[in-house]
Design a protein around this motif. Structure first.
Motif, PDB file in Angstrom:
ATOM      1  N   LEU A   9      -3.515  -3.988  -9.777  1.00 24.47           N
ATOM      2  CA  LEU A   9      -3.893  -3.432  -8.332  1.00 24.47           C
ATOM      3  C   LEU A   9      -4.613  -2.258  -8.459  1.00 24.47           C
ATOM      4  N   GLU A  10      -4.275  -1.321  -9.294  1.00 24.31           N
ATOM      5  CA  GLU A  10      -4.907  -0.052  -9.484  1.00 24.31           C
ATOM      6  C   GLU A  10      -6.499   0.048  -9.678  1.00 24.31           C
ATOM      7  N   CYS A  11      -6.568  -1.135 -10.864  1.00 22.47           N
ATOM      8  CA  CYS A  11      -7.964  -1.135 -11.272  1.00 22.47           C
ATOM      9  C   CYS A  11      -8.999  -2.219 -10.694  1.00 22.47           C
ATOM     10  N   ILE A  12      -8.423  -3.450 -10.429  1.00 19.22           N
ATOM     11  CA  ILE A  12      -9.136  -4.233  -9.845  1.00 19.22           C
ATOM     12  C   ILE A  12      -9.013  -4.259  -8.382  1.00 19.22           C
ATOM     13  N   VAL A  13      -8.024  -4.207  -7.629  1.00 17.72           N
ATOM     14  CA  VAL A  13      -7.863  -4.197  -6.327  1.00 17.72           C
ATOM     15  C   VAL A  13      -8.245  -2.855  -5.414  1.00 17.72           C
ATOM     16  N   LEU A  14      -7.929  -1.776  -5.853  1.00 13.15           N
ATOM     17  CA  LEU A  14      -8.266  -0.561  -5.285  1.00 13.15           C
ATOM     18  C   LEU A  14      -9.546  -0.004  -6.015  1.00 13.15           C
ATOM     19  N   LYS A  15      -9.777  -0.548  -7.323  1.00 10.69           N
ATOM     20  CA  LYS A  15     -11.113  -0.017  -8.011  1.00 10.69           C
ATOM     21  C   LYS A  15     -11.054   1.594  -8.112  1.00 10.69           C
ATOM     22  N   MET A  16      -9.685   2.152  -8.394  1.00  6.81           N
ATOM     23  CA  MET A  16      -9.538   3.568  -8.919  1.00  6.81           C
ATOM     24  C   MET A  16      -9.914   3.787 -10.335  1.00  6.81           C
ATOM     25  N   LYS A  17     -10.111   2.750 -11.182  1.00  6.09           N
ATOM     26  CA  LYS A  17     -10.412   2.916 -12.557  1.00  6.09           C
ATOM     27  C   LYS A  17     -11.190   1.958 -13.140  1.00  6.09           C
ATOM     28  N   ASP A  18     -11.950   2.269 -13.737  1.00  7.27           N
ATOM     29  CA  ASP A  18     -12.957   1.164 -14.605  1.00  7.27           C
ATOM     30  C   ASP A  18     -12.062  -0.060 -15.317  1.00  7.27           C
ATOM     31  N   ALA A  19     -12.522  -1.129 -14.711  1.00 11.43           N
ATOM     32  CA  ALA A  19     -11.615  -2.367 -15.358  1.00 11.43           C
ATOM     33  C   ALA A  19     -12.047  -2.902 -16.826  1.00 11.43           C
ATOM     34  N   ALA A  20     -13.040  -2.124 -17.041  1.00 12.52           N
ATOM     35  CA  ALA A  20     -13.481  -2.534 -18.688  1.00 12.52           C
ATOM     36  C   ALA A  20     -12.218  -2.281 -19.621  1.00 12.52           C
ATOM     37  N   GLY A  21     -11.665  -1.284 -19.606  1.00 10.73           N
ATOM     38  CA  GLY A  21     -10.764  -0.991 -20.431  1.00 10.73           C
ATOM     39  C   GLY A  21      -9.253  -1.670 -20.413  1.00 10.73           C
ATOM     40  N   LEU A  22      -9.164  -2.398 -19.364  1.00 10.52           N
ATOM     41  CA  LEU A  22      -8.160  -3.294 -19.241  1.00 10.52           C
ATOM     42  C   LEU A  22      -7.503  -4.071 -20.356  1.00 10.52           C
ATOM     43  N   GLY A  34       0.817  -1.145  -0.039  1.00 12.27           N
ATOM     44  CA  GLY A  34       0.071  -0.042   0.062  1.00 12.27           C
ATOM     45  C   GLY A  34       0.912   1.328   0.030  1.00 12.27           C
ATOM     46  N   LEU A  35       1.730   1.156   0.918  1.00 13.34           N
ATOM     47  CA  LEU A  35       2.852   2.441   0.722  1.00 13.34           C
ATOM     48  C   LEU A  35       3.522   2.646  -0.510  1.00 13.34           C
ATOM     49  N   ILE A  36       3.842   1.559  -1.184  1.00  9.33           N
ATOM     50  CA  ILE A  36       4.503   1.548  -2.462  1.00  9.33           C
ATOM     51  C   ILE A  36       3.477   2.359  -3.477  1.00  9.33           C
ATOM     52  N   LEU A  37       2.399   2.065  -3.497  1.00  8.93           N
ATOM     53  CA  LEU A  37       1.348   2.348  -4.223  1.00  8.93           C
ATOM     54  C   LEU A  37       0.940   3.787  -3.923  1.00  8.93           C
ATOM     55  N   GLN A  63       5.649   7.071 -13.158  1.00 12.39           N
ATOM     56  CA  GLN A  63       5.201   6.326 -14.276  1.00 12.39           C
ATOM     57  C   GLN A  63       5.497   4.839 -13.862  1.00 12.39           C
ATOM     58  N   TYR A  64       4.586   4.141 -14.101  1.00 12.30           N
ATOM     59  CA  TYR A  64       4.754   2.667 -13.831  1.00 12.30           C
ATOM     60  C   TYR A  64       5.669   2.209 -14.675  1.00 12.30           C
ATOM     61  N   PRO A  65       6.811   1.306 -14.328  1.00  5.50           N
ATOM     62  CA  PRO A  65       7.935   0.767 -14.955  1.00  5.50           C
ATOM     63  C   PRO A  65       7.374  -0.139 -15.892  1.00  5.50           C
ATOM     64  N   LYS A  66       7.748  -0.404 -17.058  1.00  8.69           N
ATOM     65  CA  LYS A  66       7.421  -1.506 -18.202  1.00  8.69           C
ATOM     66  C   LYS A  66       7.345  -2.748 -17.501  1.00  8.69           C
ATOM     67  N   GLY A  67       8.648  -2.986 -16.734  1.00 10.13           N
ATOM     68  CA  GLY A  67       8.630  -4.618 -15.982  1.00 10.13           C
ATOM     69  C   GLY A  67       7.497  -4.776 -14.858  1.00 10.13           C
ATOM     70  N   LEU A  68       6.813  -3.796 -14.531  1.00 10.72           N
ATOM     71  CA  LEU A  68       5.676  -4.019 -13.500  1.00 10.72           C
ATOM     72  C   LEU A  68       4.361  -3.479 -13.672  1.00 10.72           C
ATOM     73  N   LYS A  69       4.437  -2.945 -14.962  1.00  8.88           N
ATOM     74  CA  LYS A  69       3.296  -2.062 -15.290  1.00  8.88           C
ATOM     75  C   LYS A  69       1.973  -2.974 -15.136  1.00  8.88           C
ATOM     76  N   LYS A  70       1.674  -4.049 -15.740  1.00  5.44           N
ATOM     77  CA  LYS A  70       0.549  -5.051 -15.594  1.00  5.44           C
ATOM     78  C   LYS A  70       0.321  -5.290 -14.166  1.00  5.44           C
ATOM     79  N   THR A  71       1.200  -5.681 -13.183  1.00  5.59           N
ATOM     80  CA  THR A  71       1.014  -5.813 -11.949  1.00  5.59           C
ATOM     81  C   THR A  71       0.343  -4.544 -11.400  1.00  5.59           C
ATOM     82  N   LEU A  72       1.036  -3.647 -11.595  1.00  6.81           N
ATOM     83  CA  LEU A  72       0.760  -2.262 -10.876  1.00  6.81           C
ATOM     84  C   LEU A  72      -0.963  -1.715 -11.052  1.00  6.81           C
ATOM     85  N   THR A  73      -1.341  -2.125 -12.533  1.00 11.15           N
ATOM     86  CA  THR A  73      -2.334  -1.646 -13.332  1.00 11.15           C
ATOM     87  C   THR A  73      -3.650  -2.652 -12.565  1.00 11.15           C
TER      88      THR A  73
END
Length: 461
Positions: A435-448, A411-414, A423-433
């Protein structure tokens, strides 16, 4: 009133064709109008959909008839347009190979796997073979009509997010792109590209803003006073968090402008309260109204057992020993959550070294990485699950050492990504995205991206 509210957008478009308004199908698709939306369209709304008054009048008349006609949702409109059927070829029913039908019947997890499997490839190939008999250039309507029928006939194939077929749609589109000849030399395609291509706006840079940005009612003297109070309060053994939040809120614009134009060391020096875990969590909650720590505990804990089940990481054996040896049920759930967090990057085939490192062990990325990560210290036998304490690092700087466990460190990393505008690094972008969309629900998951949807489907199957 007719129960047509359960219609899909495909069925709504078929109804438009039945009432001689098929030319507006694309408009309805763009506005994502399904049965439930159709039922609440007013005369004012219809003006935006039908620019010609005669067409608008026809639509409103037919909509009133639809609401009063005894037609059930179990009998939606069907395509009876013989001319269009003749153009697209015979509408042969979709028949899956026996091996594929057997896999669906036994609910084989490979069908919803995030990685490429033989069954998943056979499923896409079967869908391609069926649709390509009609055309090698399917329209969006043809894609979703086929996939809607598939998930209705085979509910196990339905995905956990969106309309239930986004990942299949993306895979099928890619299959058609690979199989057919490119259209770069086609004059009609070039004309459409020139007409519909979006013009990109130039990105705003820090130089586009004035050099001094201050909050309403504040000036240089008052800002210096706020910073003095913040620094003195942070240095106390037990800082008054409410006072810190109050002062930080008063200089919100100033500090965000400062963060965007200074180094990590300068930011921490100017706002030392960001070394406090609770202040980092507060900052993100103040920005997004999301309690990141609570969301990780509540959402990711549910997914943790499945993540451990589908993971193929070489670390899995080390983690399993720690989890299986625990006899306390509540503590075991906590260990499952921590293991799942550390295994997430491997699930997306990304670099776990961008998320965490074990102190004293070789890493896959430089120690002074420009993105935040957790450093697990005092790990017994090099096992990340058997840490003594955790430090969140950025640019070689210690941000905070107040992480109580791995889930809080995540949570502190996010929070650090958002606070420092990284900006999310290329080597971790999917993982962080994820977390942001599915776990934290900060963005709409439809466009993942489809790869993230596949992973999510595999851990929710």
């Amino acid at each position: 009133m007719t129960d047509f509210t359960g219609w899909t957008s495909v069925q709504v478009c078929q109804w438009l064709k039945d009432i001689d308004l098929g030319e507006f199908c694309e408009t309805f698709e763009e506005h994502e109008i399904d049965g439930a939306t159709l039922a609440v369209i007013s005369e004012r709304m219809s003006e935006r959909l039908f620019p010609v008054i005669r067409k608008q009048s026809l639509f409103l008349t037919q909509l009133e008839k639809l609401k009063s006609t005894p037609m059930s949702r179990e009998n939606p409109p069907r395509n009876i347009d013989n001319s269009s059927q003749a153009q697209s070829g015979p509408d042969t029913s979709l028949v899956f190979p026996t091996v594929l039908r057997m896999a669906i019947d036994r609910r084989d997890s490979d069908l919803k796997s995030a990685s490429k499997t033989k069954l998943r490839s056979l499923l896409i190939q079967s869908l391609f073979d069926h649709l390509s008999k009609k055309t090698m250039y399917p329209t969006h309507l043809q894609y979703i009509e086929l996939l809607s029928n598939v998930i209705m006939d085979y509910p196990y194939l339905r995905e956990s997010i969106g309309p239930g077929y986004d990942a299949l749609l993306e895979s099928l589109r890619n299959k058609f792109k690979k199989e057919r000849q490119p259209l770069v030399a086609n004059n009609e395609i070039q004309r459409l590209k020139e007409r519909w291509a979006r013009r990109k706006r130039p990105l705003q840079t820090a130089e586009a803003y004035p050099s001094t940005m201050v909050d309403a009612g504040e000036d240089e003297r008052s800002i210096r006073e706020h910073l003095r109070v913040i620094k003195e309060e942070t240095e106390k053994l037990r800082p008054n968090l409410e006072l810190l939040k109050e002062r930080m809120a008063l200089i919100k614009i100033y500090r965000r402008h400062f963060v965007s134009n200074h180094s990590t060391e300068e930011i921490i020096s100017k706002f030392p309260c960001f070394r406090l875990a609770k202040m980092l969590l507060w900052d993100l909650r103040d920005r997004t109204n999301v309690d990141v720590d609570q969301q990780i505990l509540s959402q990711l804990s549910v997914m943790a057992p499945k993540i451990l089940q589908v993971s193929r990481s070489p670390l899995m054996e080390k983690f399993r020993c720690v989890v299986d040896d625990c006899e306390d049920g509540r503590l075991k759930k906590g260990l499952q959550l921590e293991a799942a967090i550390l295994l997430l990057p491997a699930l997306f085939k990304e670099d776990p070294g961008l998320l965490f490192e074990v102190e004293g062990h070789a890493q896959t990325c430089p120690p002074d990485t420009p993105t935040p990560k957790m450093v697990l210290k005092g790990c017994r036998e090099g096992n990340p699950m058997q840490y003594d304490h955790i430090v969140v690092m950025l640019d070689g700087q210690s941000i905070t050492e107040e992480s109580e466990d791995i889930s809080m460190a995540l949570g502190l990393i996010l929070c650090t990504y958002f606070l420092f505008g990284i900006q999310y690094p290329k080597g971790l972008k999917k993982t962080l995205t994820f977390l942001e969309c599915i776990v934290l629900k900060m963005k709409d998951a439809a466009g993942l991206p489809v790869t993230i949807k596949r992973v999510y489907s595999s851990i929710c199957a």
